[in-house]
Design a protein around this motif. Structure first.
Motif, PDB file in Angstrom:
ATOM      1  N   ASN A 242       0.787   7.497  -5.979  1.00 23.68           N
ATOM      2  CA  ASN A 242      -0.571   8.068  -6.056  1.00 23.68           C
ATOM      3  C   ASN A 242      -1.459   7.237  -6.962  1.00 23.68           C
ATOM      4  O   ASN A 242      -2.179   7.768  -7.789  1.00 23.68           O
TER       5      ASN A 242
ATOM      6  N   GLN B  83       0.820  -1.207   0.000  1.00 17.40           N
ATOM      7  CA  GLN B  83       0.000   0.000   0.000  1.00 17.40           C
ATOM      8  C   GLN B  83       0.861   1.267   0.000  1.00 17.40           C
ATOM      9  O   GLN B  83       0.530   2.240  -0.662  1.00 17.40           O
ATOM     10  N   ARG B  84       1.994   1.218   0.701  1.00 14.55           N
ATOM     11  CA  ARG B  84       2.857   2.409   0.761  1.00 14.55           C
ATOM     12  C   ARG B  84       3.475   2.711  -0.607  1.00 14.55           C
ATOM     13  O   ARG B  84       3.622   3.866  -0.975  1.00 14.55           O
TER      14      ARG B  84
ATOM     15  N   ASN C  73       0.770   4.210  -2.695  1.00 15.01           N
ATOM     16  CA  ASN C  73       0.547   5.595  -2.263  1.00 15.01           C
ATOM     17  C   ASN C  73       1.624   6.516  -2.804  1.00 15.01           C
ATOM     18  O   ASN C  73       1.353   7.643  -3.210  1.00 15.01           O
TER      19      ASN C  73
END
Length: 147
Positions: free
Chosen positions: A121, A114-115, A118
């Motif tokens: 974006n 997930q990081r 992120n």
């Protein structure tokens, strides 16, 4: 109480990788474009494995770059031709996680996924367990959900 199942792996997205992700995201490549990232289990750092553009980045070639025993994070820009003739280049994030890999490796990737998304974006996050299923059809099918 300290079973391996509860160990957490905090992997660092090093500055070089962050810079590569930024550059990739802003890429104006007209065609397939892939950025493969791997976790270095010695340093627990997310590093760029390789970048593929043009024909080399087409799904059937990308499949060959994915090892059966090694997960990967893939930033993937996919050309999509719309009914009105426009072509868009959506940014997708694919977490490739083949079955049967060791637990530590699996957890390191799962907890970092997930990081990395992120950092790019990227909202279009897909999971792929078998390199063979990574086809143009599979990707376009997944992209349908995003309109």
């Amino acid at each position: 109480h300290n079973s391996t199942a509860e160990m957490s792996y905090t992997c660092e997205i090093i500055p070089d990788t962050q810079a590569a992700l930024r550059k990739f995201k802003l890429s104006k490549a007209k065609g397939y474009h892939a950025l493969l990232l791997k976790i270095d289990m010695d340093s627990l750092e997310v590093k760029v494995d390789q970048e593929l553009t043009g024909e080399e980045a087409e799904p059937e070639y990308l499949q060959e770059e994915l090892g059966a025993g090694t997960p990967a994070f893939i930033g993937y820009i996919v050309p999509c031709v719309h009914r009105d003739g426009r072509t868009s280049y959506p940014l997708t994030f694919i977490f490739y996680c083949p079955p049967g890999i060791n637990t530590a490796l699996n957890m390191a990737y799962a907890s970092t996924k997930q990081r990395v998304a992120n950092e790019m974006n990227c909202m279009k996050i897909f999971e792929c367990r078998d390199a063979e299923e990574l086809t143009e059809e599979w990707i376009k099918d997944k992209l349908k959900f995003f309109g």
